[in-house]
Design a protein around this motif. Structure first.
Motif, PDB file in Angstrom:
ATOM      1  N   LEU A   9       0.154   2.418  -9.595  1.00  0.00           N
ATOM      2  CA  LEU A   9       0.646   3.035 -10.831  1.00  0.00           C
ATOM      3  C   LEU A   9       0.815   1.896 -11.856  1.00  0.00           C
ATOM      4  O   LEU A   9       1.645   0.999 -11.686  1.00  0.00           O
ATOM      5  N   ARG A  10      -0.015   1.940 -12.910  1.00  0.00           N
ATOM      6  CA  ARG A  10       0.049   0.921 -13.956  1.00  0.00           C
ATOM      7  C   ARG A  10       0.775   1.502 -15.163  1.00  0.00           C
ATOM      8  O   ARG A  10       0.307   2.455 -15.778  1.00  0.00           O
ATOM      9  N   GLY A  23       3.279   3.306 -15.055  1.00  0.00           N
ATOM     10  CA  GLY A  23       3.661   4.677 -14.764  1.00  0.00           C
ATOM     11  C   GLY A  23       2.514   5.645 -14.653  1.00  0.00           C
ATOM     12  O   GLY A  23       2.739   6.826 -14.314  1.00  0.00           O
ATOM     13  N   ARG A  24       1.294   5.181 -14.912  1.00  0.00           N
ATOM     14  CA  ARG A  24       0.139   6.061 -14.844  1.00  0.00           C
ATOM     15  C   ARG A  24      -0.708   5.699 -13.628  1.00  0.00           C
ATOM     16  O   ARG A  24      -0.779   4.546 -13.206  1.00  0.00           O
ATOM     17  N   LEU A  25      -1.320   6.732 -13.058  1.00  0.00           N
ATOM     18  CA  LEU A  25      -2.106   6.538 -11.845  1.00  0.00           C
ATOM     19  C   LEU A  25      -3.374   5.774 -12.172  1.00  0.00           C
ATOM     20  O   LEU A  25      -4.128   6.140 -13.067  1.00  0.00           O
ATOM     21  N   HIS A  26      -3.597   4.710 -11.399  1.00  0.00           N
ATOM     22  CA  HIS A  26      -4.842   3.967 -11.543  1.00  0.00           C
ATOM     23  C   HIS A  26      -5.951   4.745 -10.848  1.00  0.00           C
ATOM     24  O   HIS A  26      -5.741   5.364  -9.802  1.00  0.00           O
ATOM     25  N   LYS A  27      -7.116   4.744 -11.422  1.00  0.00           N
ATOM     26  CA  LYS A  27      -8.181   5.591 -10.907  1.00  0.00           C
ATOM     27  C   LYS A  27      -8.688   5.151  -9.548  1.00  0.00           C
ATOM     28  O   LYS A  27      -9.235   5.962  -8.809  1.00  0.00           O
ATOM     29  N   ASP A  56       1.934  -3.403 -12.702  1.00  0.00           N
ATOM     30  CA  ASP A  56       1.462  -2.487 -11.669  1.00  0.00           C
ATOM     31  C   ASP A  56       2.508  -2.366 -10.559  1.00  0.00           C
ATOM     32  O   ASP A  56       3.234  -3.317 -10.255  1.00  0.00           O
ATOM     33  N   ILE A  66       1.539  11.845  -5.847  1.00  0.00           N
ATOM     34  CA  ILE A  66       1.743  12.427  -7.169  1.00  0.00           C
ATOM     35  C   ILE A  66       2.252  13.861  -7.092  1.00  0.00           C
ATOM     36  O   ILE A  66       3.185  14.248  -7.810  1.00  0.00           O
TER      37      ILE A  66
END
Length: 333
Positions: free
Chosen positions: A36-37, A39-43, A58, A103
């Motif tokens: 999670l970078r 707060g967003r999911l890394h692909k 991260d 998630i």
């Protein structure tokens, strides 16, 4: 000047060492790394091995991809036929999508545990007691389907669900034991009756064979005597001799038939003749039949009425009256 450069180099090396220590991560073979970078999911999900992340930017979560064995606590419920039971089970599941497991659900282990308990209670209420005891495969499949339906969206796959134990009340156990005992007794009686039927058929065949050879019955009797005399603590007593059996066999042969009895005719009473002047003849000796017990009452036999057509006999003279009278013969009833 040189000393300042050396100190700066040492400081830079220290900073690089701290950075690398914070950025370096190792993912084991049975794990996957979800990054999670900010707060967003890394692909990209990090594969097993050495990987680097940006410190303070991260944050990596490691997800175990092994099969998890989770026991389901015992659940008490009432079956469809109104029997209170306690049933416990075990669930085998694994994570197939690490990103969804992080998630989409807060704690996938706790979620699977609660779903398994709820589904187990539902299965108990929809099933009969006989199904819980004997038809567990069908119940296991239904329970697996009920748990797997919502778990697919969590990135979790249910591999297998097994019902471990079914606890019954003591009264129900005693009732089932009596039922099983009665069923076994019924089957034992049926088997025993079938054996008696077969034995009777064999005995009938044996009797038919022995009837053709009378000596076979004596041989069979001797064999029975030998079998009984094998025990040292028994005493054999024959209430009748073997010769009596031979006599009975000769009596039952077809040629030896009893002579037919001649019918006994009842004599017709006639009027006694007048006594004559002659010596009385000796009375023949008759064998008196033994009097039965109790003594039968003799019925008075009616005297025959003289025929009106017969001529009246002359009256006896004085000489005939002086002759001694012959006593009447005793009449045996």
């Amino acid at each position: 000047m040189v000393e300042e450069l050396v100190a700066a180099g040492i400081a830079a090396a220290s900073v690089c060492a701290v950075y690398l220590t914070a950025a370096a991560k190792v993912v084991k073979q049975y794990e996957r790394g979800v990054v999670l970078r900010l707060g967003r999911l890394h692909k990209n999900v990090r594969p097993p091995g050495f990987t680097l992340i940006v410190p303070a930017v991260d944050r990596m979560h490691k997800v175990n991809m092994q099969i998890v064995t989770m026991p389901v606590p015992a659940q008490e419920g009432i079956t469809r036929d109104n029997v209170t039971v306690r049933v416990d089970a075990v669930v085998y599941f694994r994570v197939v999508d690490a990103a969804d497991a992080i998630i989409r659900v807060e704690d996938y282990r706790f979620a699977v545990s609660q779903m398994a308990q709820t589904s187990l209670r539902s299965i108990i209420g929809k099933s009969d007691l006989d199904d819980l005891l004997s038809n567990r495969e069908k119940l296991n499949q239904g329970l697996e389907l009920m748990i797997d339906s919502p778990a697919v969206g969590w990135g979790v796959q249910i591999d297998r669900v097994e019902i471990k134990d079914v606890s019954l009340p003591e009264t129900m156990k005693r009732s089932m034991a009596r039922q099983a005992e009665a069923d076994r007794e019924r089957r034992a009686r049926v088997i025993n009756a079938d054996a008696e039927l077969q034995a009777s058929k064999k005995l009938r065949q044996a009797a038919r064979e022995m009837s053709e050879q009378p000596a076979a019955l004596q041989l069979r009797l001797l064999q029975t005597v030998v079998a009984v005399a094998a025990e040292k603590n028994s005493t054999l007593v024959l209430p009748f001799p073997v010769e009596l059996l031979r006599f009975l066999e000769r009596a039952h042969q077809p040629g030896a038939q009893a002579a037919p009895q001649q019918p006994v005719s009842t004599p017709t009473p006639t009027p006694s003749p007048l006594p004559q002047e002659s010596e009385p003849e000796p009375e023949p000796e008759r064998e008196l039949e033994p009097e039965p017990e109790p003594e039968p009452q003799l019925e008075a036999q009616p005297r025959p009425e003289p025929d009106s057509d017969r001529q009246l006999e002359p009256e006896p003279t004085a000489e005939a009256l002086e002759a001694p009278a012959v006593p009447d013969e005793p009449r045996i009833g």
